[in-house]
Enzyme design. Sequence first.
Site, mmCIF file in Angstrom:
data_model
loop_
_atom_site.group_PDB
_atom_site.id
_atom_site.type_symbol
_atom_site.label_atom_id
_atom_site.label_comp_id
_atom_site.label_asym_id
_atom_site.label_seq_id
_atom_site.Cartn_x
_atom_site.Cartn_y
_atom_site.Cartn_z
ATOM 1 N N HIS A 146 0.839 -1.195 0.000
ATOM 2 C CA HIS A 146 0.000 0.000 0.000
ATOM 3 C C HIS A 146 0.880 1.253 0.000
ATOM 4 O O HIS A 146 2.089 1.178 0.184
ATOM 5 C CB HIS A 146 -0.922 0.029 1.218
ATOM 6 C CG HIS A 146 -2.118 -0.868 1.093
ATOM 7 N ND1 HIS A 146 -2.075 -2.203 1.426
ATOM 8 C CD2 HIS A 146 -3.378 -0.625 0.656
ATOM 9 C CE1 HIS A 146 -3.264 -2.748 1.218
ATOM 10 N NE2 HIS A 146 -4.071 -1.814 0.748
ATOM 11 N N LYS A 150 -0.275 4.714 4.652
ATOM 12 C CA LYS A 150 -1.203 3.801 5.332
ATOM 13 C C LYS A 150 -0.679 3.471 6.723
ATOM 14 O O LYS A 150 0.494 3.138 6.897
ATOM 15 C CB LYS A 150 -1.399 2.526 4.524
ATOM 16 C CG LYS A 150 -2.449 1.593 5.113
ATOM 17 C CD LYS A 150 -2.804 0.471 4.158
ATOM 18 C CE LYS A 150 -3.810 -0.500 4.767
ATOM 19 N NZ LYS A 150 -5.073 0.166 5.145
#
Length: 254
Positions: A146, A150
Amino acid sequence: MIRVGVTGAAGRMGRTVIETAGDREDVTVGFAVDATDEGTVAGTPVHEPADIGALLATHEPDAIVDFSVPEATVAFADACAEAGVPLVTGTTGFEDEQLDELEAASEDVAVLKAANFARGIQALLSTVRAAAEALPGYDVELTETHHNGKQDAPSGTAKTLLEALAEEREEDFEEVYGREGIDPREAGEVGVHVRRAGDVRGEHELMFAGNDEVVTLTHRAEDRGVFAAGALDAAVWVASRDQGFYTFGDVIEG
């Protein structure tokens, strides 16, 4: 047309939800909430989280779409339960006690929680279950990637994939996060690898290896609009549901 409020509106996903709703004919955003002083997001005025009770009473939305943080989501769920407004949340990183509070709210109103609103992830979950059943004893490794902002690791989607794997495997397994030094693989382990870099929207890969063969199952999201569209689909679906705790799989399966 379904009227929704968006919480966590100034974040990556909240902003995308508002923008995506502007391109649809079945959903309109009545108000937005965020802890930061953004003023407006995609033309929608942003209010403080403390105003949620008054906003629910004034705007009478058909559902709330939430992409915030666990502490805020729990507070929004309580407010929704009191106002009788369904809640759709894509927030991840909940503690067990917070999940209990969401389930308590679902006794009064529909609550739909999903770690991922991509339709392709639902297909991946079904495939993972089938692979786990057909490939008993194969080694399994999970890698997820990600963007660098995040916060929770591993991702909520990765945890959901591990849960799907556990449902089909008869034997228990131990999650192992990375390896270092002399650390040979032990029986019953599932390796979990987390990568955070750039602006990657989301990528999940499961590898099954054994019997001189390798099976790789991968899902990659190219745009956050995929998740926003799914969350809005969930809001439309949950708006007409009775109280209860739902998943995005319920939306896909009808």
